[in-house]
Scaffold this active site. Sequence first.
Site, PDB file in Angstrom:
ATOM      1  N   TYR A  13     -50.139  -7.738  21.168  1.00 40.45           N
ATOM      2  CA  TYR A  13     -48.680  -7.155  20.690  1.00 40.45           C
ATOM      3  C   TYR A  13     -48.602  -5.732  20.965  1.00 40.45           C
ATOM      4  CZ  TYR A  13     -47.710 -11.794  18.809  1.00 40.45           C
ATOM      5  OH  TYR A  13     -47.541 -13.260  18.309  1.00 40.45           O
ATOM      6  N   LEU A  71     -35.457 -18.968  15.069  1.00 44.00           N
ATOM      7  CA  LEU A  71     -33.897 -18.613  15.516  1.00 44.00           C
ATOM      8  C   LEU A  71     -33.965 -18.576  17.101  1.00 44.00           C
ATOM      9  CD1 LEU A  71     -32.814 -16.097  13.056  1.00 44.00           C
ATOM     10  CD2 LEU A  71     -32.218 -18.266  12.961  1.00 44.00           C
ATOM     11  N   ARG A  95     -35.455 -16.593  19.185  1.00 43.19           N
ATOM     12  CA  ARG A  95     -35.484 -15.480  19.836  1.00 43.19           C
ATOM     13  C   ARG A  95     -33.943 -14.719  19.666  1.00 43.19           C
ATOM     14  NH1 ARG A  95     -38.915 -18.480  22.161  1.00 43.19           N
ATOM     15  NH2 ARG A  95     -41.082 -18.047  22.617  1.00 43.19           N
ATOM     16  N   GLY A  96     -33.511 -15.266  18.674  1.00 42.21           N
ATOM     17  CA  GLY A  96     -31.971 -14.699  18.585  1.00 42.21           C
ATOM     18  C   GLY A  96     -31.072 -15.198  19.070  1.00 42.21           C
ATOM     19  N   SER A 107     -29.190 -17.352  16.239  1.00 40.43           N
ATOM     20  CA  SER A 107     -28.880 -16.350  15.049  1.00 40.43           C
ATOM     21  C   SER A 107     -27.611 -16.068  14.664  1.00 40.43           C
ATOM     22  CB  SER A 107     -29.638 -15.002  15.453  1.00 40.43           C
ATOM     23  OG  SER A 107     -28.991 -14.461  16.296  1.00 40.43           O
TER      24      SER A 107
END
Length: 336
Positions: A58, A211, A213-214, A217
Site C-alpha cells: 500500500y 461499503l 469502496r464508497g 456509502s
Amino acid sequence: MTMHTRTLGTTGPHASALGLGCMGMSDLYGESDAAESIATIHAALEAGVTLLDTGDFYGMGHNELLIGRALRAAPAALRENALLSVKFGALRDPDGGWSGFDGRPAAVKNFAAYSLQRLGVDHIDVYRPSRLDPDVPIEETVGAIAELVEKGWVRHIGLSEVGAETIRRAAATAPIADLQIEYSLISRGPEREILPTLRELGIAVTAYGVLSRGLISGHLTGGRQFAANDFRAHSPRFQGENLQRNLTLVESLRKIAEQKDVSVAQIAIAWVLSRGEDIVPLVGARTRERLGEALGALDVTLDAADLAAIEDAVPADAAAGERYAAEQMAMLDSER
C-alpha cells in the site's frame, strides 16, 4: 488453534466489532492527509477498535510507515492494544503498477523483515498473502509463515481472496486464523461456497469493501469524477450505466435507512455485522468524521423485517459490473 476474529480485532465492549482498513490513507483513492490519517487511527484506537489492516504494498511501504508513526505517537496503553494485520506478496513498480504476486518462502520472510522494520514492531499479529501465487503451492507459502510463527515474528496466519479448495489445503498445513475477503450487500459471492467452508473449519472472516469502496456509502453522486490514480476510475462498478444502476440500489437502501433514522453507510455496515459473530467488517475511514459514522453502525439493530426489506432493496447479485477489472478478476482464486 484458530482465533475468533472479533476477539482478534478488538477489545472494547462496543466498538470492538469493527476493524480499520488503512489502505486508503496511502494508496488507490486519491490524495489523503497524513495528519488526519494518524488522528483517525488514534480515534479508532480510543474507541476500542484495535485491528489495523494494511499491506506492505500500500503506497509501496508508505502505509506501514504511516501506521508506525501513528503507533509511536499513541498512548502506551492504546499502542499495546493495537493488533496488526499485514498482507504481503503483491509486486509493484516505481510507477505504481502491478506485476504479479510472490509467495515463495524466501520472499515471505523477506517481506516480513521489511514490514517489521517499517511498522516499528517486534511481531505482526496476522500475516497473510494478499493473493494466491499461481506458481507456488499454498502449502509452501503458509509453511513459511508458520516458521515465522514458531520464531515469534508472527502470531497468526491469515489468508486473503482464496477459494474453498485453497482454504482447505492451507488449513491442513497450519492453523489459519481468518480469511480476508470482499463481502458486502453488493458483493455476496463468498456466501456460495467460501463462508460454509470457513465455518466448517472454524476459520473467521475479515470483510473488506463493506461499503464497496464508497459505492454504497450514500455519499457518492453520479457526477463524481475520479482522479487517474483512484481505483474507482477504472473499476467496472463505477463506470457509466453500471454506476447509475448501482446508485439506484443505494437509493432503495436509503429509504430503509431513513425509516430507521440512520445513514446508508451505517445500515450497510450493520448488515455485514448481522451475517455472523465470526465476521468483522473493515471500515476504510480516512477521516475522523467517516470513522464516527461507521462506529454508529454498532448502534443499529436489524430485525427480521429490516433484513427482509434490505434483501428486497438490494438482492444478491443485483450489482452491475464486476468488483475488479477483468484482468484482476482472473487473478482471484476466490472467483474460480
